[in-house]
Design an enzyme around this catalytic site. Structure first.
Site, PDB file in Angstrom:
ATOM      1  N   ASP A   1       0.829  -1.206   0.000  1.00  0.00           N
ATOM      2  CA  ASP A   1       0.000   0.000   0.000  1.00  0.00           C
ATOM      3  C   ASP A   1       0.861   1.252   0.000  1.00  0.00           C
ATOM      4  O   ASP A   1       0.567   2.219  -0.719  1.00  0.00           O
ATOM      5  CB  ASP A   1      -0.930   0.005   1.225  1.00  0.00           C
ATOM      6  CG  ASP A   1      -1.833  -1.205   1.257  1.00  0.00           C
ATOM      7  OD1 ASP A   1      -2.684  -1.329   0.354  1.00  0.00           O
ATOM      8  OD2 ASP A   1      -1.695  -2.031   2.173  1.00  0.00           O
TER       9      ASP A   1
ATOM     10  N   ASP B   1      -5.798 -12.082  -1.030  1.00  0.00           N
ATOM     11  CA  ASP B   1      -6.362 -12.413   0.284  1.00  0.00           C
ATOM     12  C   ASP B   1      -7.856 -12.714   0.177  1.00  0.00           C
ATOM     13  O   ASP B   1      -8.363 -13.649   0.803  1.00  0.00           O
ATOM     14  CB  ASP B   1      -6.146 -11.256   1.263  1.00  0.00           C
ATOM     15  CG  ASP B   1      -4.692 -10.863   1.366  1.00  0.00           C
ATOM     16  OD1 ASP B   1      -4.285 -10.002   0.565  1.00  0.00           O
ATOM     17  OD2 ASP B   1      -3.979 -11.400   2.215  1.00  0.00           O
TER      18      ASP B   1
ATOM     19  N   HIS C   1      -2.943  -4.275   3.027  1.00  0.00           N
ATOM     20  CA  HIS C   1      -2.508  -5.611   2.625  1.00  0.00           C
ATOM     21  C   HIS C   1      -1.434  -6.000   3.642  1.00  0.00           C
ATOM     22  O   HIS C   1      -0.255  -5.739   3.457  1.00  0.00           O
ATOM     23  CB  HIS C   1      -1.932  -5.604   1.212  1.00  0.00           C
ATOM     24  CG  HIS C   1      -1.314  -6.917   0.838  1.00  0.00           C
ATOM     25  ND1 HIS C   1      -2.053  -8.032   0.582  1.00  0.00           N
ATOM     26  CD2 HIS C   1      -0.027  -7.270   0.692  1.00  0.00           C
ATOM     27  CE1 HIS C   1      -1.243  -9.033   0.294  1.00  0.00           C
ATOM     28  NE2 HIS C   1       0.002  -8.585   0.357  1.00  0.00           N
TER      29      HIS C   1
END
Length: 192
Positions: free
Chosen positions: A2, A27, A54
């Site tokens: 990110d 995910d 994440h």
């Protein structure tokens, strides 16, 4: 990831909607797969997302997870599963920790990430306008501003067209805001 996406947006000069991170696509795929295993149903019938960072502060959106429109809790009971909290925690922890498990065994996670990136590229090249939990710049959603994290978004030829306003429980919204705060703290250290 990110923070790298955030940095790329700030330094590249490209429009924010055209700079996308793989986010929690992988995910979320693992989440659907594990829910499918738990419920003995095809994971393609499951609609559920992992959102936020994440990483360690990501969260599962249980409040609107469903199997072909049937809320996941109702579907669980239909399939004979009644210990919701225990199962939810087990599935979430397995999703969240799967990268660590894979790295421990294979020393890297590049195959799974490659599949996620391939899926994002397909959406762009084919102008699919699919909803994926990609990492993109957030402005005002859920009280979060000027940080990159994963939220379900419509992805097409122009990149992120719009973030989908997914209903969240109060607890989920608080966790998402906490995830954003974690990322903002890291971004501020970079001084962009």
């Amino acid at each position: 990831m990110d923070i790298l996406t955030y940095t790329a947006i700030k330094l590249s000069g490209f429009p924010e909607n055209r700079v996308i991170g793989s986010g929690t696509v992988l995910d979320s795929g693992r989440f659907k797969y594990l829910l499918g295993q738990h419920l003995s149903v095809d994971s393609r019938s499951i609609h559920a997302f992992i959102i936020g960072e994440h990483g360690d502060s990501e969260l599962a959106v249980w409040s609107n997870a469903n199997v072909s429109g049937v809320p996941v809790h109702d579907f669980c009971e239909m399939r004979g599963h009644i210990e919701h909290e225990k199962s939810m925690d087990r599935i979430y922890q397995e999703v969240k920790n799967s990268a660590y498990t894979i790295i421990e065994k294979k020393k890297a996670t590049y195959y799974g990430v490659a599949m996620a990136v391939r899926r994002i590229c397909e959406c762009i090249v084919r102008d699919e306008k699919s909803v994926l939990p990609v990492s993109s710049m957030v402005h005002g959603n859920y009280g979060i501003d000027d940080i990159v994290l994963s939220l379900p978004a419509i992805v097409g030829a122009n990149g992120v067209e719009t973030i989908v306003p997914t209903p969240l429980s109060d607890e989920e919204k608080a966790k998402l805001q906490s995830s954003a705060t974690t990322l903002k703290g890291i971004a501020e250290e970079i001084h962009l």
